[in-house]
Design a protein around this motif. Structure first.
Motif, PDB file in Angstrom:
ATOM      1  N   LYS A  65     -40.618  15.388  17.789  1.00 17.30           N
ATOM      2  CA  LYS A  65     -40.232  15.424  19.199  1.00 17.30           C
ATOM      3  C   LYS A  65     -40.721  16.691  19.889  1.00 17.30           C
ATOM      4  CE  LYS A  65     -36.311  15.467  22.363  1.00 17.30           C
ATOM      5  NZ  LYS A  65     -34.856  15.312  22.520  1.00 17.30           N
ATOM      6  N   TRP A  66     -40.495  17.853  19.257  1.00 14.96           N
ATOM      7  CA  TRP A  66     -40.754  19.121  19.935  1.00 14.96           C
ATOM      8  C   TRP A  66     -42.134  19.707  19.670  1.00 14.96           C
ATOM      9  CZ3 TRP A  66     -37.938  20.643  23.840  1.00 14.96           C
ATOM     10  CH2 TRP A  66     -36.655  20.111  23.960  1.00 14.96           C
ATOM     11  N   GLY A  67     -42.783  19.307  18.580  1.00 15.91           N
ATOM     12  CA  GLY A  67     -44.089  19.868  18.235  1.00 15.91           C
ATOM     13  C   GLY A  67     -45.088  19.891  19.382  1.00 15.91           C
ATOM     14  N   PRO A  68     -45.240  18.788  20.107  1.00 15.42           N
ATOM     15  CA  PRO A  68     -46.201  18.777  21.213  1.00 15.42           C
ATOM     16  C   PRO A  68     -45.795  19.653  22.402  1.00 15.42           C
ATOM     17  CG  PRO A  68     -45.676  16.527  20.509  1.00 15.42           C
ATOM     18  CD  PRO A  68     -44.705  17.444  19.834  1.00 15.42           C
ATOM     19  N   HIS A  69     -44.527  20.091  22.426  1.00 18.17           N
ATOM     20  CA  HIS A  69     -44.025  20.832  23.588  1.00 18.17           C
ATOM     21  C   HIS A  69     -43.725  22.292  23.285  1.00 18.17           C
ATOM     22  CE1 HIS A  69     -43.625  16.899  25.404  1.00 18.17           C
ATOM     23  NE2 HIS A  69     -42.955  16.514  24.332  1.00 18.17           N
ATOM     24  N   MET A  70     -44.093  22.755  22.090  1.00 11.71           N
ATOM     25  CA  MET A  70     -43.766  24.139  21.758  1.00 11.71           C
ATOM     26  C   MET A  70     -44.966  24.885  21.217  1.00 11.71           C
ATOM     27  SD  MET A  70     -41.547  24.300  18.284  1.00 11.71           S
ATOM     28  CE  MET A  70     -41.623  22.959  17.142  1.00 11.71           C
ATOM     29  N   ARG A  71     -44.920  26.185  21.449  1.00 12.32           N
ATOM     30  CA  ARG A  71     -45.865  27.097  20.800  1.00 12.32           C
ATOM     31  C   ARG A  71     -45.119  27.628  19.580  1.00 12.32           C
ATOM     32  NH1 ARG A  71     -46.576  30.883  24.540  1.00 12.32           N
ATOM     33  NH2 ARG A  71     -45.277  32.432  23.524  1.00 12.32           N
TER      34      ARG A  71
ATOM     35  N   GLU B 266     -30.575  20.867  19.363  1.00 13.66           N
ATOM     36  CA  GLU B 266     -31.140  19.917  18.409  1.00 13.66           C
ATOM     37  C   GLU B 266     -31.568  20.610  17.121  1.00 13.66           C
ATOM     38  OE1 GLU B 266     -34.046  17.408  20.344  1.00 13.66           O
ATOM     39  OE2 GLU B 266     -32.594  16.818  21.882  1.00 13.66           O
ATOM     40  N   ALA B 267     -32.103  21.816  17.228  1.00 16.34           N
ATOM     41  CA  ALA B 267     -32.471  22.572  16.026  1.00 16.34           C
ATOM     42  C   ALA B 267     -31.218  22.931  15.229  1.00 16.34           C
ATOM     43  CB  ALA B 267     -33.245  23.828  16.411  1.00 16.34           C
ATOM     44  N   GLN B 268     -30.167  23.353  15.921  1.00 15.16           N
ATOM     45  CA  GLN B 268     -28.923  23.717  15.244  1.00 15.16           C
ATOM     46  C   GLN B 268     -28.247  22.502  14.611  1.00 15.16           C
ATOM     47  OE1 GLN B 268     -26.792  25.842  18.295  1.00 15.16           O
ATOM     48  NE2 GLN B 268     -27.866  27.747  17.866  1.00 15.16           N
ATOM     49  N   ALA B 269     -28.541  21.332  15.088  1.00 14.80           N
ATOM     50  CA  ALA B 269     -27.984  20.113  14.492  1.00 14.80           C
ATOM     51  C   ALA B 269     -28.506  19.902  13.072  1.00 14.80           C
ATOM     52  CB  ALA B 269     -28.303  18.897  15.369  1.00 14.80           C
ATOM     53  N   THR B 270     -29.574  20.615  12.692  1.00  7.01           N
ATOM     54  CA  THR B 270     -30.088  20.516  11.323  1.00  7.01           C
ATOM     55  C   THR B 270     -29.382  21.486  10.371  1.00  7.01           C
ATOM     56  OG1 THR B 270     -31.884  22.139  11.588  1.00  7.01           O
ATOM     57  CG2 THR B 270     -32.373  19.829  12.178  1.00  7.01           C
ATOM     58  N   TYR B 271     -28.496  22.335  10.870  1.00 10.43           N
ATOM     59  CA  TYR B 271     -27.782  23.284  10.002  1.00 10.43           C
ATOM     60  C   TYR B 271     -27.045  22.599   8.857  1.00 10.43           C
ATOM     61  CZ  TYR B 271     -28.374  27.290  13.251  1.00 10.43           C
ATOM     62  OH  TYR B 271     -28.860  28.305  14.039  1.00 10.43           O
TER      63      TYR B 271
ATOM     64  N   VAL C 200     -34.906  24.881  26.760  1.00 12.38           N
ATOM     65  CA  VAL C 200     -34.508  25.737  25.638  1.00 12.38           C
ATOM     66  C   VAL C 200     -33.110  25.407  25.123  1.00 12.38           C
ATOM     67  CG1 VAL C 200     -33.611  27.735  26.940  1.00 12.38           C
ATOM     68  CG2 VAL C 200     -34.669  28.071  24.702  1.00 12.38           C
ATOM     69  N   GLU C 201     -32.174  25.108  25.996  1.00  9.73           N
ATOM     70  CA  GLU C 201     -30.813  24.793  25.569  1.00  9.73           C
ATOM     71  C   GLU C 201     -30.791  23.509  24.729  1.00  9.73           C
ATOM     72  OE1 GLU C 201     -26.341  24.408  27.479  1.00  9.73           O
ATOM     73  OE2 GLU C 201     -27.986  25.073  28.733  1.00  9.73           O
ATOM     74  N   THR C 202     -31.528  22.510  25.160  1.00  6.90           N
ATOM     75  CA  THR C 202     -31.601  21.243  24.420  1.00  6.90           C
ATOM     76  C   THR C 202     -32.282  21.447  23.076  1.00  6.90           C
ATOM     77  OG1 THR C 202     -31.661  20.011  26.485  1.00  6.90           O
ATOM     78  CG2 THR C 202     -32.422  18.858  24.519  1.00  6.90           C
ATOM     79  N   PHE C 203     -33.396  22.193  23.079  1.00  8.63           N
ATOM     80  CA  PHE C 203     -34.110  22.448  21.830  1.00  8.63           C
ATOM     81  C   PHE C 203     -33.207  23.156  20.817  1.00  8.63           C
ATOM     82  CE2 PHE C 203     -36.383  25.488  19.165  1.00  8.63           C
ATOM     83  CZ  PHE C 203     -37.084  24.610  18.367  1.00  8.63           C
TER      84      PHE C 203
ATOM     85  N   ALA D 272     -37.751  32.689  29.384  1.00  2.00           N
ATOM     86  CA  ALA D 272     -39.112  32.484  28.884  1.00  2.00           C
ATOM     87  C   ALA D 272     -39.177  31.319  27.888  1.00  2.00           C
ATOM     88  CB  ALA D 272     -39.620  33.756  28.214  1.00  2.00           C
ATOM     89  N   GLY D 273     -38.022  30.803  27.467  1.00  4.81           N
ATOM     90  CA  GLY D 273     -37.986  29.692  26.523  1.00  4.81           C
ATOM     91  C   GLY D 273     -38.282  30.101  25.092  1.00  4.81           C
ATOM     92  N   THR D 274     -38.057  31.381  24.747  1.00  5.41           N
ATOM     93  CA  THR D 274     -38.362  31.831  23.387  1.00  5.41           C
ATOM     94  C   THR D 274     -37.122  31.826  22.495  1.00  5.41           C
ATOM     95  OG1 THR D 274     -38.150  34.150  24.024  1.00  5.41           O
ATOM     96  CG2 THR D 274     -40.366  33.221  24.014  1.00  5.41           C
ATOM     97  N   VAL D 275     -37.340  31.356  21.276  1.00  6.39           N
ATOM     98  CA  VAL D 275     -36.285  31.224  20.278  1.00  6.39           C
ATOM     99  C   VAL D 275     -36.784  31.889  18.998  1.00  6.39           C
ATOM    100  CG1 VAL D 275     -34.950  29.575  18.897  1.00  6.39           C
ATOM    101  CG2 VAL D 275     -35.518  29.045  21.291  1.00  6.39           C
ATOM    102  N   THR D 276     -35.945  32.757  18.411  1.00  9.05           N
ATOM    103  CA  THR D 276     -36.278  33.386  17.137  1.00  9.05           C
ATOM    104  C   THR D 276     -35.762  32.489  16.012  1.00  9.05           C
ATOM    105  OG1 THR D 276     -36.137  35.584  18.097  1.00  9.05           O
ATOM    106  CG2 THR D 276     -35.990  35.442  15.711  1.00  9.05           C
TER     107      THR D 276
END
Length: 137
Positions: A115-121, A59-64, A53-56, A85-89
């Motif tokens: 990168k993350w699509g296959p590893h996330m709900r 990386e998501a915030q790097a798109t800001y 979750v920390e890495t995700f 739980a690995g949940t991000v809003t």
């Protein structure tokens, strides 16, 4: 168990709206200038393995900066809801579909999904929002 990331939110700066005005001034503006534009709201949760979750989020915030450079971006925010739980809003606001399309077509955004699509709900959805107004009015 409380994790140091729980509730950690960051977002891009946003455009000035009626929400930036004092309540009385915002209510007057809303009463005299009804909103006729439709905004797009992208909102929901993604879940990744808790160990990632920390890495995700980093990386998501790097798109800001990419979103902030898009004149149609009003808001983009990734908030760790529950690190264990690995949940991000996810919360985004876009001025138009074209602005959102431009963002989603950016190579860095495409790479994030690849990168993350296959590893996330992904439970994030897009909503059309009309009639913006101050929630306090």
């Amino acid at each position: 168990m409380h994790n140091r990331l729980d509730g950690l939110c960051t977002r891009t700066p946003r455009m000035r709206t009626n929400m930036d005005l004092p309540q009385d001034e915002a209510a007057t503006a809303a009463d005299t200038q009804p909103s006729v534009r439709t905004a797009l709201i992208v909102a929901g949760r993604v879940s990744v393995p808790a160990s990632d979750v920390e890495t995700f989020v980093a990386e998501a915030q790097a798109t800001y900066p990419i979103a902030a450079a898009n004149p149609g971006n009003v808001l983009i925010s990734f908030c760790v809801e529950d690190a264990a739980a690995g949940t991000v809003t996810v919360l985004e606001q876009w001025a138009s579909q074209e602005a959102l399309d431009r963002h989603l077509a950016e190579p860095e955004v495409q790479a994030l999904f690849a990168k993350w699509g296959p590893h996330m709900r992904n439970e994030v959805r897009k909503f059309d929002a009309l009639n913006e107004r101050d929630p306090r009015a």
